[in-house]
Design an enzyme around this catalytic site. Sequence first.
Site, short mmCIF file in Angstrom:
data_model
loop_
_atom_site.label_atom_id
_atom_site.label_comp_id
_atom_site.label_asym_id
_atom_site.label_seq_id
_atom_site.Cartn_x
_atom_site.Cartn_y
_atom_site.Cartn_z
CB THR A 1 36.65 77.52 -24.13
OG1 THR A 1 36.68 77.21 -22.75
CG2 THR A 1 35.53 78.52 -24.41
NE ARG B 1 43.37 71.44 -27.78
CZ ARG B 1 43.65 72.67 -27.33
NH1 ARG B 1 42.70 73.53 -27.07
NH2 ARG B 1 44.92 73.04 -27.14
CD GLU C 1 39.96 73.83 -33.46
OE1 GLU C 1 38.99 73.84 -32.70
OE2 GLU C 1 41.05 74.38 -33.20
CG HIS D 1 41.21 77.31 -30.89
ND1 HIS D 1 41.41 75.96 -31.03
CD2 HIS D 1 41.80 77.64 -29.71
CE1 HIS D 1 42.09 75.50 -30.00
NE2 HIS D 1 42.34 76.51 -29.18
CD GLN D 2 37.18 85.28 -30.78
OE1 GLN D 2 36.64 85.29 -31.88
NE2 GLN D 2 37.20 86.36 -30.00
CB ALA D 3 39.00 80.94 -25.59
CG PHE D 4 44.70 81.75 -27.62
CD1 PHE D 4 43.88 81.32 -28.65
CD2 PHE D 4 45.86 82.44 -27.93
CE1 PHE D 4 44.23 81.56 -29.98
CE2 PHE D 4 46.22 82.68 -29.26
CZ PHE D 4 45.40 82.23 -30.28
CE LYS E 1 47.85 75.87 -16.12
NZ LYS E 1 47.99 74.45 -15.81
CB ILE E 2 41.03 77.25 -18.10
CG1 ILE E 2 42.32 77.68 -18.80
CG2 ILE E 2 39.82 77.87 -18.78
CD1 ILE E 2 42.50 77.13 -20.21
P1 NAI Z 1 45.15 72.25 -16.55
O1 NAI Z 1 46.13 71.19 -16.84
O2 NAI Z 1 45.53 73.35 -15.60
O3 NAI Z 1 43.78 71.62 -16.03
C1 NAI Z 1 43.12 70.56 -16.64
C2 NAI Z 1 42.29 69.87 -15.57
O4 NAI Z 1 41.45 68.90 -16.22
C3 NAI Z 1 43.14 69.11 -14.54
O5 NAI Z 1 42.71 69.43 -13.24
C4 NAI Z 1 42.87 67.64 -14.87
O6 NAI Z 1 42.94 66.80 -13.73
C5 NAI Z 1 41.45 67.73 -15.41
N1 NAI Z 1 41.04 66.59 -16.22
C6 NAI Z 1 41.78 65.73 -16.97
N2 NAI Z 1 40.97 64.80 -17.55
C7 NAI Z 1 39.71 65.09 -17.16
C8 NAI Z 1 38.44 64.50 -17.40
N3 NAI Z 1 38.32 63.43 -18.19
N4 NAI Z 1 37.36 65.04 -16.81
C9 NAI Z 1 37.46 66.13 -16.02
N5 NAI Z 1 38.63 66.73 -15.75
C10 NAI Z 1 39.73 66.22 -16.31
O7 NAI Z 1 44.74 72.87 -17.98
P2 NAI Z 1 44.12 74.29 -18.30
O8 NAI Z 1 45.21 75.28 -18.49
O9 NAI Z 1 43.04 74.59 -17.34
O10 NAI Z 1 43.50 74.01 -19.77
C11 NAI Z 1 42.44 73.10 -19.96
C12 NAI Z 1 42.27 72.85 -21.44
O11 NAI Z 1 41.79 74.02 -22.08
C13 NAI Z 1 43.57 72.55 -22.21
O12 NAI Z 1 43.95 71.17 -22.10
C14 NAI Z 1 43.21 72.92 -23.62
O13 NAI Z 1 42.68 71.77 -24.27
C15 NAI Z 1 42.13 73.97 -23.46
N6 NAI Z 1 42.58 75.31 -23.85
C16 NAI Z 1 41.83 76.00 -24.79
C17 NAI Z 1 42.22 77.26 -25.20
C18 NAI Z 1 41.41 78.04 -26.19
O14 NAI Z 1 41.89 79.07 -26.70
N7 NAI Z 1 40.18 77.65 -26.50
C19 NAI Z 1 43.46 77.88 -24.70
C20 NAI Z 1 44.13 77.08 -23.69
C21 NAI Z 1 43.70 75.84 -23.32
#
Ligand code: NAI
Length: 349
Positions: free
Chosen positions: A235, A237, A266, A298-301, A156-157
């Site tokens: 952004t 982990r 962090e 960690h404020q992206a959200f 999604k992101i």
């Molecule tokens: P999502 O589940 O919609 O998408 C994650 C994608 O990464 C999936 O398409 C998956 O197949 C892929 N993936 C898994 N392992 C991988 C790898 N080794 N290499 C490349 N792609 C891989 O998750 P979404 O919502 O897009 O979030 C992604 C990450 O962003 C979260 O898991 C979280 O760690 C981080 N995040 C950070 C935030 C922030 O405030 N900085 C807020 C929300 C999420």
Amino acid sequence: MTKPKIAVFDTKPYDREYFEAMNASYRFDIKYFPSHLTTDNVALTKGYDAVCVFVNDNITEDIARNLVVNDVKLIALRSAGYNNVDLRAVYKKIHVVRVPAYSPHAVAEHTVALMLTLNRKIHKAWYRTRDNNFNIAGLLGFDMHGKTAGVIGTGKIGRCTIDILSGFGMRILASDPFPDQVWAGEKGVEYTDLNTLYGESDIITLHCPLTPENVHMINTKTISQMKDGVMIINTGRGRLIHTKDLIQGLKTRKIGAAGLDVYEEETEYFFEDFSQEVIDDDVLARLMTFPNVLVTSHQAFFTHEALSNIAQTTFENIRLFFEKDELPNEVCYKCREPECLREKTGRCF
Ligand code: NAI
């Protein structure tokens, strides 16, 4: 039916504001704890039906054991990522639910804000003009248009980020173990292997979850494959990047800029005010010395929309479980494997 009792950990005033507004309709029995959930305070969860935790509350095996003893039935994560929970330790004992999407736009927009700030050196310009220094030497950037962005993770992101970067006229390379070729074809995105992505991208941005397989995927070896002057944005982990290797890459000028909303250590610092303290973490302290590194906490959200959605989905996750025994947003350590029952039964166990 009696309303569930919920212990909410790592609560900041802004969390409480959005939770209280949502609870006007749900009327759960909530206790807010400002501290992280730790081994020392897990005893506080006795008498609660659910605990609600955030990204830096680490549910270790020890804490999981204590939650089971205290008869906690649900761990409600108010985050999308769940790498902070020992899912193996709670499997078949406590259900874990999360907020799979609260605002991918919020994170994508922050990602691009980091890129633009670093590229056009807005952080430096802000200081200069406030000091009546209107000299622009040293603030030279590059056109994003025509450059290549490497996006790791097209969930999604990642997709929201790609939409914005495509608007700039960038070429997009992407890597994901589950590529969606139909979407990529429509968007003009090229899926490629990581070696190609590292070698051809001017900006690399991380949008995959942290898994045991990709811990420290950005390290000395992979950095050496990248273009000189590459910009790295994280952004996702913190532990996706080996920070000491990143620092080495910055010192050798291999890396041109780094924008970090997450950092592998962090937990102790992010979300807290250390402005009157000495920072003991030498790696974090070193990162803060580079003019071409931007760290956000960690404020992206952190947008109004995301906080509303987090509260809404978290409350609904809790209500559905306790009132209807439904778990639409459950996660377990087998979720990516055929044995996970979620696809067939709507719940992991
Ligand atoms: P999502 O589940 O919609 O998408 C994650 C994608 O990464 C999936 O398409 C998956 O197949 C892929 N993936 C898994 N392992 C991988 C790898 N080794 N290499 C490349 N792609 C891989 O998750 P979404 O919502 O897009 O979030 C992604 C990450 O962003 C979260 O898991 C979280 O760690 C981080 N995040 C950070 C935030 C922030 O405030 N900085 C807020 C929300 C999420």
